[in-house]
Structure formats: C-alpha cells, structure tokens
Design a protein around this motif. Sequence first.
Motif, mmCIF file in Angstrom:
data_model
loop_
_atom_site.group_PDB
_atom_site.id
_atom_site.type_symbol
_atom_site.label_atom_id
_atom_site.label_comp_id
_atom_site.label_asym_id
_atom_site.label_seq_id
_atom_site.Cartn_x
_atom_site.Cartn_y
_atom_site.Cartn_z
ATOM 1 N N ARG A 1 -23.064 -20.424 61.631
ATOM 2 C CA ARG A 1 -24.254 -20.321 62.567
ATOM 3 C C ARG A 1 -25.333 -19.172 62.463
ATOM 4 O O ARG A 1 -26.523 -18.879 63.183
ATOM 5 C CB ARG A 1 -23.841 -19.879 63.906
ATOM 6 N N THR A 2 -24.929 -17.829 61.821
ATOM 7 C CA THR A 2 -25.811 -16.580 61.568
ATOM 8 C C THR A 2 -25.416 -16.145 60.412
ATOM 9 O O THR A 2 -24.355 -15.804 60.536
ATOM 10 C CB THR A 2 -25.424 -15.132 63.063
ATOM 11 N N SER B 1 -29.295 -27.311 68.375
ATOM 12 C CA SER B 1 -30.011 -26.635 68.941
ATOM 13 C C SER B 1 -30.983 -27.978 70.687
ATOM 14 O O SER B 1 -31.026 -29.256 69.376
ATOM 15 C CB SER B 1 -31.179 -25.568 68.635
ATOM 16 N N MET C 1 -28.499 -12.371 72.127
ATOM 17 C CA MET C 1 -28.254 -13.646 71.873
ATOM 18 C C MET C 1 -26.954 -14.427 71.678
ATOM 19 O O MET C 1 -26.827 -15.671 71.955
ATOM 20 C CB MET C 1 -29.470 -14.458 70.875
ATOM 21 N N SER C 2 -25.799 -13.551 71.538
ATOM 22 C CA SER C 2 -24.751 -13.977 71.554
ATOM 23 C C SER C 2 -23.487 -13.774 72.146
ATOM 24 O O SER C 2 -22.602 -14.147 72.246
ATOM 25 C CB SER C 2 -24.067 -13.093 70.019
ATOM 26 N N HIS D 1 -28.791 -19.027 74.806
ATOM 27 C CA HIS D 1 -30.087 -18.451 73.620
ATOM 28 C C HIS D 1 -30.799 -19.306 74.238
ATOM 29 O O HIS D 1 -31.011 -20.180 74.306
ATOM 30 C CB HIS D 1 -29.249 -18.196 72.918
ATOM 31 N N PRO E 1 -26.286 -23.357 68.087
ATOM 32 C CA PRO E 1 -25.245 -22.457 68.967
ATOM 33 C C PRO E 1 -24.175 -22.550 68.527
ATOM 34 O O PRO E 1 -23.852 -22.657 67.447
ATOM 35 C CB PRO E 1 -25.298 -23.412 70.216
ATOM 36 N N CYS F 1 -28.463 -23.313 73.082
ATOM 37 C CA CYS F 1 -29.154 -22.613 72.451
ATOM 38 C C CYS F 1 -30.750 -23.500 72.499
ATOM 39 O O CYS F 1 -31.036 -24.431 71.699
ATOM 40 C CB CYS F 1 -29.294 -22.892 70.805
ATOM 41 N N HIS F 2 -31.490 -23.254 73.061
ATOM 42 C CA HIS F 2 -32.882 -23.705 73.591
ATOM 43 C C HIS F 2 -33.955 -23.102 72.861
ATOM 44 O O HIS F 2 -33.839 -21.349 72.952
ATOM 45 C CB HIS F 2 -32.857 -23.265 74.976
#
Lengths: 232, 262, 478
Positions: free
Chosen positions: A188-189, C79, C230-231, C236, C278, C290-291
Amino acid sequence: MSRERIFAGVREALSGSGNGRARSRAVAERLANPPLHPAGATGAPMLPVELATRFKAHLQRLGADPVEIAREGEIPSAIVNYLTARGLPMRLRRANDGPLASLPWETAPALTLDTGSAKADDTAGLSHAVAGVAETGTLVLASGPESPLTLAFLPETHIVALKADAIVACYEEALAMVVASCGGRLPRTVNLVTGASRTGDIGGKIVMGAHGPRRLAVLIYGPHTPSVPVSA
Amino acid sequence: MNEGSARRPRVGLFVTCLVDLMRPSVGFAAARLIEAAGCEVIVPAAQTCCGQPAYNGGDNTSARTLAMQTMKAFDGLDYVVAPSGSCAAMLKLHYPRLMAGDSEAEASARAFAERVHELSSFLVDVRGMTAVPGSFSGRVTYHDGCSGLRELKVREQPRRLLSAVPGLQLVEMADTETCCGFGGLFAVKFAAISNAMVTAKCASAAAVEPDLLLAGDLGCLLNVAGKLSREGSAIRCRHFAEVLAGELDAPPIGAGREGGAA
Amino acid sequence: MTDRSTFEAAIAAALADEPLQLALADVPAGFVAGRQRARAELPQFDRLRRTARDIRDHILANLDVYLETFEANATKAGSQVHWASNGEDARRIILDICRKAGARVVTKSKSMVSEEIELREHLEKASLDVVETDLGEYLVQIRGERPSHIIAPAIHLRVGDVAKALRLQHSHLPGDRELETPEAMITEARQVLREKFLAADVGITGANFLIAESGSAIIVTNEGNADLTMSLPKVHIVLTSLEKVVPTFADAWPLLRLLARSATGQALSAYTTIVTGPRRQGDGEGPEACHIVILDNGRTELLASDLRPVLRCIRCGACMNYCPIYCSIGGHAYGSVYPGPIGAVLSPALGGPSATAHLAEASTFCGRCEEVCPVEIPLVSMLRKWRMRDLSRPSPTSRKSRALLRAWAILAARPRAYRMAARLGVRVLTTLSGRHGRLRRAPFASAWTRYRDLPAPEGRTFQEQWARRKRIDRAEPT
C-alpha cells in the motif's frame, strides 16, 4: 459530466498529431518496455563495499546516524546503546517484519517493548528496511500487516535496521526488491526515507522534527555479499 | 590593399541602433578590431534596427519587416558581425524562428543566421584572434549581457581577449551572470524593479574596486553607467571593443569631457 | 487576480517593504546555492533535464491514454477516481466526500492545486475545521495570507513574524513562554498540529506524480506531514491536476532525481512516498477509502495551444528562485496563485487571460528561468507568446508602450527617415547634455532619469561619421 468533458478536451487537443489508436499503441508499447533512463550514480559499476561506503557517507551528511554491527543478533543491544548514549527513554515500539520478531530481545532487558501501530506517546520506533539506496542514502520501507508505517512518523526517534547486502545502487533496484518482497505487487505504501523530518520554513534555518521524527538512526547489520560488481 | 591570392573576408558590420545613436565610438572600435582580424568592413546604409523591441513586444509582423530589411541589406557579404549579444542573438536565433511557416523565408533566414556572429565570438572563434591592438593599465570587471551569455554562449571569448590586453587586470565580480535590469522597455515600464536590479549590479561591481566596467551590450552599459553616474561612483564604463581596439579617445559612457581618466 | 495598476502598486509596496527585502535576500544563499551544489555533484544533471523534458512531452502527447490507464489501475488498487473540470466541480466533490465521511476535522498537506481552487475557504464555510499541516502553509493560514512561493510558502516571513503569529494563534498557551528560536517554534507547532493529525477524519494531500502503470500517487515532503495526513484519518483525498500523470516508475525516477535538487539542493526530499490504494486486508492502519480528484481548470486548453510545454512543469520553484524580478518583489506582488516565471505563464491560462496576462510584461527576458528549469520549458518564448496575445487585445495600460513600439518599428522600416530622425535626435540630446556627458533629468524619459542618469550621445550618429570617413578616404589620393 466532467470526465467526458475532460477526455473530449484532451482528445481534441491531441487531434492534430495522430489518432487515438496510434496513441494507445504507443502507450501500450511503452508500458510493456519502459525505457532505461540514466540513473543517478556516476556510471562505473560499484562493489558492494563501495555501495555501503557511499550509502554511509550520505547518511552522515544527512545527520542520520549509521551504526554498523556484525550480526542481526546484536540489534537489540545496539538500540540500547544508541538510546542510552543520547539520554533517550528506553522504550521502543517495533515492527514485526524481517528478522525483527525473532531477534534476541532478552539481551536488552532495559527496553520496554511494544508492537503494532505507533501511538502518540511513543518515543522510538523500529522499522526494517527492504533496501538502502546508495545514490542518496535513502531507506526504503514497505507498509504491511507486520510493518506499520506510523512507526516511521509518530515517534521522535526512528531507528531502521538494514541488512548490509540490501544496499543497492539506485532507486530502480530498490523498488524491484520491494515488489519482490511483497509477492510481486506494490505494498500500500512505499516510504523512501532520506534523513529525518525537517523544515526550513522559519527564517530559512533547517530545524529537525517538524511533525516527523527528529532523529534517524540506521543499524546496518550482517556481511556484504561476495564481491560481485553491481551496476551503478 | 590585398596581397596574395586570398581576398580578405567582407564583413558587414551590424551597427545596432544603440551604437549608431548613442555611442558611435563602439562602432569604430568594432570596425578596427574586425580589420585587425584581417577583414574588410562594410557598413550597409540600409540597416536600422534588428527588430528586437517589436519582437519582444509580441509584434511579429513588424519584426518580420525589419528582419527582411536587415537580411537584404547584408546580402552578399561573408559575415555579419554585431557588437551586441542581444542583436546578434536576434539575427542568429530569432530571425529563423520569425520566418517559421514560410519555408523559403525560413531557409533564407537560416542561411543568413549562419553568417551572423557576436563581435568577440567572431574574433576568437572564427578569426582565431589572440593579440589585440589596445592596451590598458588598470582593473577591469566584465558584465555578461544575458542574451549573449545564454543564447549565444558568449562568456569566455571577451575574457580571453581582455586577458591579452597588456597592462589590464581582469577582476571578476560576484553575480556577473545576473541581469542588470535593462531588458529594453522594461527599464522604463518597471523602472523601480529595474532600479533594484541595477543597484545590485553596481554594488557587485563596487565590491571589486575596478577602474572600468565593461560589457558587450550598449543597453546594459547605458543602464549601469547611468546608475553609477547617479551614485557618484568613480567606476567608468565602456564597451569591451573600445578597450580591445585601443579606441579610448571618447570619454567613458556618461562621463563627459570633464569626467575621469578611464 | 489583479490588473496592471494593482500590480504596480503591489510592486511599489514590495520594494519599500524592508523586512520582505531582507527575507528575499536569503533566497540566493539558500535555494540557489543549494541547486548549484547539487548540480555540481551530479555529472548527468543536464542530460537528466533533457530526459525529463522528453518524458514529459511524451506524456502530454498521449495524455488521454495515460489518464485512462491511471484511472483503471487506481480503481483496481481500490481507489476512487473523480474528475473535475474546474474549481467548482473539485470543491463540490471534495466537500461531498467530507460530508459523507461525517468529517469535522480535516488535515491538509501542501497542494498548490488546492490554492488554485480556494478549497480550504470553501470547506471552512461549510463549518469544517481545516488545518494546513505543512509548517509554511500553516503560518500563512493563521496569518490569513496566501503562500508566496510554491515550495516555501512562508519565505516572505522572518523569525519575528513567525513568533508573533504563533502567539496570536495559540492563545491557549502560556503567554510568557519562550519563543525566540526556530527550534522552540517548531516544537510548539509540532505539538499543536500533532493533536490535529490525530483528530482528523479526512486527510487531503496533493500529489507530485500519478503513476499510470500502478495507479499510485507519489507525494513528496520534507516534514513528513503528508504521511501523517494520509495515514491517520479514515479517508484520504488526493487532489491533483491531469498533467501530473507519469507512465511508469522508471519515468518517475529521473523526475524525482531532478525535483529536490532543483528546488532546494537536496538529493531527495526527506519523505518520498508511493501510495497505492486504501488500507488492505490485514493492515492495522491506513485510510479505509482513498479518493483521487483530478482537476482540469484550463489545462486542456493549454494542451491544445502553443503553450503546451508549460504543462511539463514539475513544480520545483527553481525558476522563481533564480528570477531577479521575483527576488525583488516576492510572490505576493504577483497577485496570482503561482508566482514567478511559471506563474506569469500559467496563471493567465488558469484564471482567464485578462486577470494576469500583464505579468508577462514584468520580465527582462534574461533567460535564467529556462536555464534552470529541470524540464527545459522555454519560459522566455512562452512569455513572449503572452505578449503576442496582448498585442491583439491590448490592455489599457500597455497601449502607451505599444504605441511607442509601433512608432519605432515604422520609423526603422524606413532607413532614410530613420537616419534623418536619428541625426536630429542625437544632436538634440547631445546639446541638452552639454559638457557633462549625461542628462540628470529628461522629461521625455522620466522613468529612466528618476533612478539613473541618461548618458549623452556623441554629437553625430555612427552612420553619419562612417559615411564622412569614407568620403574622406575616397577623396584622398592613393
């Protein structure tokens, strides 16, 4: 509808130079075979020990503290030494990925240990990096169930354990390692960490710890791989 | 008079409107240098302005008219040399762009552009000049005009020639590559900003305590000399051609007959 | 958006603003020196610029396909992609997302696109508590100002201004606390904003790049505030614009190698984050949704025009750091969202030509901006194109200089008339200057002589003197 309007506008703008089918082909071709752009390093292939030297030199310039230890088993005591030397609290929230869960934490009884997502009052977080990038002294972290990324942002001290032979020359190699370590897909990241949190927004003076960690320590453990040159 | 079988190259001197109007000495100095480089100097009478003011103001129509006039005036000559980085850049880089869309005119402009050179570049890169007629005892600092520097890459050539002047001590100021604030009409349209920029330029110059400030564009020189004069500075200004050619009879820019010796 | 006369007033105010001038004097020592160092340390720097230019041009030439590819892959990653033609659309979409999430507190990291659409004001009007988390953005927010630089929003402030702003804003803290040093101010801001990070329901970030091959966003900060933004919250939102898409990671690396080096001189910013969708199964943290909101707002028109190269911009800020005009007047004087050379080219296309097209006039065309642009945008040519557009529809204030230019061009096209006028003019000016060699006052050129002397001509034009010498030469016996 905005989407239709935007795409119509873009296609109209591009209509003078070929058609949509040609573009689709060009894009498909490029996505399948991305060009090899010049990388950041200076050209000559580097031996692993040269990569490590360059990596550590960048870390030092960034004010991150590189600490070399012979074996992963020494990580817990290295952390104790690091925190003690700086008068920092003996509390640590650690990730669970890589070798972290099975390290001999009993050799560091002074440390109060926790796992899971970082909490607001955590003072130090321990992550395990997938790779280190020699071109800039960058650490590459991947988020996941066992590796919460908040460890890298909420505590004031961020400690990263990195295997010596995971130091590669450039970002391109590092990302490939991330994808390989996550079962062939992106996590995810992906966090590329180059030094600790900083800002120059007040009078141009660089100050550390603007929201993220004030300090970053890197524990480089284990031997380098045998001397096979890697492309820079 | 010609000796030997090779005739001397015929060089058209693009005088530039600022030299023509404000400082003919530069034109004569340029002509002397071009002759010293073994060339014949021709000054076509039909030249006026390179068209930069119109072009930079967005008026391509007027600029094209002046471009055609200029190219016609210099037809048949081996080279076109200008004692100005900005005018030379206009002729060399922007004339072909102005003619884009008309393939014949563009080809013509490209052929013309091949023959165009800024003065120091002509002397060093084309004619291989190493010795110069002039001599000067004193400290000299050099300002790089933006067009010559960035568009034509003229940087080393004037410095190399100045280093060949007996007695001359070249001292570099800080920020030689920062704009002096002339910019043509900018100097009057945004005079306050222009003033801030030229003030900074004068301060850079003053810090190295030169006797002379030189440059290759009269626009820059009028701007900087005008400010130095207003500030009561002892620094004098000339075009580099004047020093290289040893043509120092005329008073420095803005100095007048009662002005200082440099 | 301002017109020319407001611009001139703003310029005068900026030049007279001593604290601002002191703050601006630091730009060369900071960002400019940083970039020089970084460039010296990377032998391929200029080659990378050409590569970066080509990558960006390729993207723009195939933008529709890359946007579709991005949308498909982002959706696959979980997303939601939204499209906004203009600011109004984008604001509506984002407010809608916030309302559906039951949001009360919203954290934001730096996003110039959000400034473009005045997002924060819109959300605040809907009673949301919106906090800028980038320290520079936070400072301009609490001072009720706009950012004055696209990378360093508070570059116009000095240390004393910051202390004052923090004391005013953080009135709940003890009034006698020490707040002398940047360190003390950062510690305070960190504590105050930490509470907001933890309380936020929605986090809004920008995106430096969107990666088509994976549907990822790349978000770059030095503070790490975007990562906290964001986290931590449930939702987000990425707000960005359509030219930010990049084909693959392989293409992103050259751009990233240039971005920080061009901006501040760092090899890479402290936090370069690649986010793809997301929270996933098993993740103990991360947003549930997540958008990604992609804005047009005039960019498709730019794409269709001869100004397309301006869309290559990767928002490094180098052009304004090197611009002598920006460094004289600062960002606020431009009166536009984007200041400096990129602002002068971009703003008129985003806000409507009449609003900011005059910004293109305030340039000497020195060319430093395009010399340092990491994607080789021909900024001077772009500025010239705005001047060409102004020519066909001159603003009231450019009419006078237009008339002058026109008169000059007409005269110059008639060599004989030109020579006569020149002879006359030169004689007059020389006479007026007397023996002094310069004019201190010239009513016809008062803007010049307000600040400088006008050097005198030499009595005769060059052409006159040359013709005379030739006559003398011809007359002499051989």
